[in-house]
Design a protein around this motif. Sequence first.
Motif, PDB file in Angstrom:
ATOM      1  N   ARG A 118     -19.833 -29.973   2.377  1.00 31.66           N
ATOM      2  CA  ARG A 118     -20.229 -30.087   4.346  1.00 31.66           C
ATOM      3  C   ARG A 118     -21.345 -29.888   4.097  1.00 31.66           C
ATOM      4  N   LYS A 119     -22.082 -28.570   4.071  1.00 36.64           N
ATOM      5  CA  LYS A 119     -23.626 -28.249   4.045  1.00 36.64           C
ATOM      6  C   LYS A 119     -24.502 -28.874   3.986  1.00 36.64           C
ATOM      7  N   GLN A 120     -24.536 -29.769   2.625  1.00 34.31           N
ATOM      8  CA  GLN A 120     -24.857 -30.619   1.394  1.00 34.31           C
ATOM      9  C   GLN A 120     -25.319 -31.992   2.957  1.00 34.31           C
ATOM     10  N   ALA A 121     -23.805 -32.456   3.008  1.00 33.93           N
ATOM     11  CA  ALA A 121     -24.041 -32.959   3.740  1.00 33.93           C
ATOM     12  C   ALA A 121     -24.075 -33.574   5.164  1.00 33.93           C
ATOM     13  N   ILE A 122     -24.615 -32.212   5.728  1.00 36.32           N
ATOM     14  CA  ILE A 122     -24.984 -32.073   7.297  1.00 36.32           C
ATOM     15  C   ILE A 122     -26.477 -31.778   6.499  1.00 36.32           C
ATOM     16  N   ALA A 123     -27.187 -31.870   6.273  1.00 34.36           N
ATOM     17  CA  ALA A 123     -28.306 -31.607   5.848  1.00 34.36           C
ATOM     18  C   ALA A 123     -29.060 -32.817   5.495  1.00 34.36           C
ATOM     19  N   LEU A 124     -28.378 -33.556   4.684  1.00 32.92           N
ATOM     20  CA  LEU A 124     -28.018 -35.076   4.576  1.00 32.92           C
ATOM     21  C   LEU A 124     -28.963 -35.729   5.735  1.00 32.92           C
ATOM     22  N   VAL A 125     -27.658 -35.172   6.652  1.00 27.61           N
ATOM     23  CA  VAL A 125     -27.686 -36.528   7.655  1.00 27.61           C
ATOM     24  C   VAL A 125     -28.979 -35.776   8.899  1.00 27.61           C
ATOM     25  N   LEU A 126     -28.721 -34.502   8.815  1.00 27.56           N
ATOM     26  CA  LEU A 126     -29.248 -34.670   9.895  1.00 27.56           C
ATOM     27  C   LEU A 126     -30.987 -34.644   9.305  1.00 27.56           C
ATOM     28  N   ARG A 127     -31.336 -33.990   8.702  1.00 29.15           N
ATOM     29  CA  ARG A 127     -32.715 -34.552   7.846  1.00 29.15           C
ATOM     30  C   ARG A 127     -33.023 -36.032   8.137  1.00 29.15           C
ATOM     31  N   HIS A 128     -31.969 -36.804   7.330  1.00 31.03           N
ATOM     32  CA  HIS A 128     -32.014 -38.762   7.790  1.00 31.03           C
ATOM     33  C   HIS A 128     -31.772 -39.092   9.463  1.00 31.03           C
ATOM     34  N   SER A 129     -31.907 -37.909   9.907  1.00 27.17           N
ATOM     35  CA  SER A 129     -31.466 -39.184  11.701  1.00 27.17           C
ATOM     36  C   SER A 129     -32.396 -37.665  12.054  1.00 27.17           C
ATOM     37  N   GLY A 130     -33.553 -37.572  10.880  1.00 23.96           N
ATOM     38  CA  GLY A 130     -35.409 -37.311  12.279  1.00 23.96           C
ATOM     39  C   GLY A 130     -35.765 -35.718  12.476  1.00 23.96           C
ATOM     40  N   VAL A 147     -34.518 -26.013   2.825  1.00 26.28           N
ATOM     41  CA  VAL A 147     -34.247 -27.526   3.242  1.00 26.28           C
ATOM     42  C   VAL A 147     -34.095 -28.141   2.660  1.00 26.28           C
ATOM     43  N   GLY A 148     -35.360 -28.098   1.999  1.00 23.48           N
ATOM     44  CA  GLY A 148     -36.285 -29.498   0.634  1.00 23.48           C
ATOM     45  C   GLY A 148     -35.439 -29.222   0.047  1.00 23.48           C
ATOM     46  N   THR A 149     -34.378 -27.830  -0.650  1.00 21.56           N
ATOM     47  CA  THR A 149     -34.190 -27.817  -2.499  1.00 21.56           C
ATOM     48  C   THR A 149     -32.433 -28.533  -1.586  1.00 21.56           C
ATOM     49  N   THR A 150     -32.325 -27.801  -0.101  1.00 20.84           N
ATOM     50  CA  THR A 150     -30.691 -28.869   0.046  1.00 20.84           C
ATOM     51  C   THR A 150     -30.584 -30.010   0.578  1.00 20.84           C
ATOM     52  N   VAL A 151     -31.721 -30.805   1.009  1.00 21.65           N
ATOM     53  CA  VAL A 151     -31.489 -32.609   1.136  1.00 21.65           C
ATOM     54  C   VAL A 151     -31.884 -32.532  -0.207  1.00 21.65           C
ATOM     55  N   ARG A 152     -32.795 -32.615  -1.570  1.00 22.92           N
ATOM     56  CA  ARG A 152     -32.795 -33.421  -2.417  1.00 22.92           C
ATOM     57  C   ARG A 152     -31.152 -32.530  -3.518  1.00 22.92           C
ATOM     58  N   ARG A 153     -31.039 -32.206  -3.227  1.00 19.99           N
ATOM     59  CA  ARG A 153     -29.682 -31.834  -3.872  1.00 19.99           C
ATOM     60  C   ARG A 153     -28.524 -32.616  -3.070  1.00 19.99           C
ATOM     61  N   ALA A 154     -28.414 -32.742  -2.016  1.00 27.42           N
ATOM     62  CA  ALA A 154     -27.362 -33.402  -1.400  1.00 27.42           C
ATOM     63  C   ALA A 154     -27.672 -35.031  -1.675  1.00 27.42           C
ATOM     64  N   GLU A 155     -28.843 -35.500  -1.859  1.00 32.95           N
ATOM     65  CA  GLU A 155     -29.503 -36.889  -2.398  1.00 32.95           C
ATOM     66  C   GLU A 155     -28.810 -37.422  -3.816  1.00 32.95           C
ATOM     67  N   SER A 156     -29.194 -35.813  -4.990  1.00 31.87           N
ATOM     68  CA  SER A 156     -29.068 -36.212  -6.334  1.00 31.87           C
ATOM     69  C   SER A 156     -27.146 -36.228  -6.294  1.00 31.87           C
TER      70      SER A 156
END
Length: 169
Positions: A118-130, A147-156
């Motif tokens: 859940r945390k990765q999914a939300i970080a990814l959505v929030l970051r890609h929502s601007g 945040v960058g690490t969390t988003v990159r892990r989520a993308e991976s």
Amino acid sequence: MANRQPAVRADLEEIFRAAYPRVVAVAARVLGGRNEADDVAQEVFLAFGRSDVPAAEAIGWLSVAAAHTALNQLRSGRRRVSREEAARSESVSPDVADAVVVNDERRRVRAALARLPRKQAIALVLRHSGLSYAEVAAALDLSPASVGTTVRRAESALRKELNRHASPE
């Protein structure tokens, strides 16, 4: 016994006007449609109206609540059922094959997103929502540096989920 309505915060209208587009954008990014995103935004603002979240934290709180609510809706399958029914009722157009492929890809991405932590999914959505790194960090109680690490892990993780559930060609 008196049936008292919970108090609605005095700053709700002001915050609603300022934050509604962002809340809908976050929900739409998860759900893929404006109608469902409007429903999520309504639910989120109802909860916010009864909350005591400080106004300075409203944007982050609302963004996270929109992502959580949209993911819950996505995971529940209600959205998928209504989308499939809508797709069946759509009229046939000359580019129906393209539309089917695009809809299938979007469905696969949303399903993979729903399987992420859940945390990765939300970080990814929030970051890609601007949202900025600082806004994502504040919303998820992370350090801005992580945040960058969390988003990159989520993308991976999203890529792995998509590959794991890819159909063999």
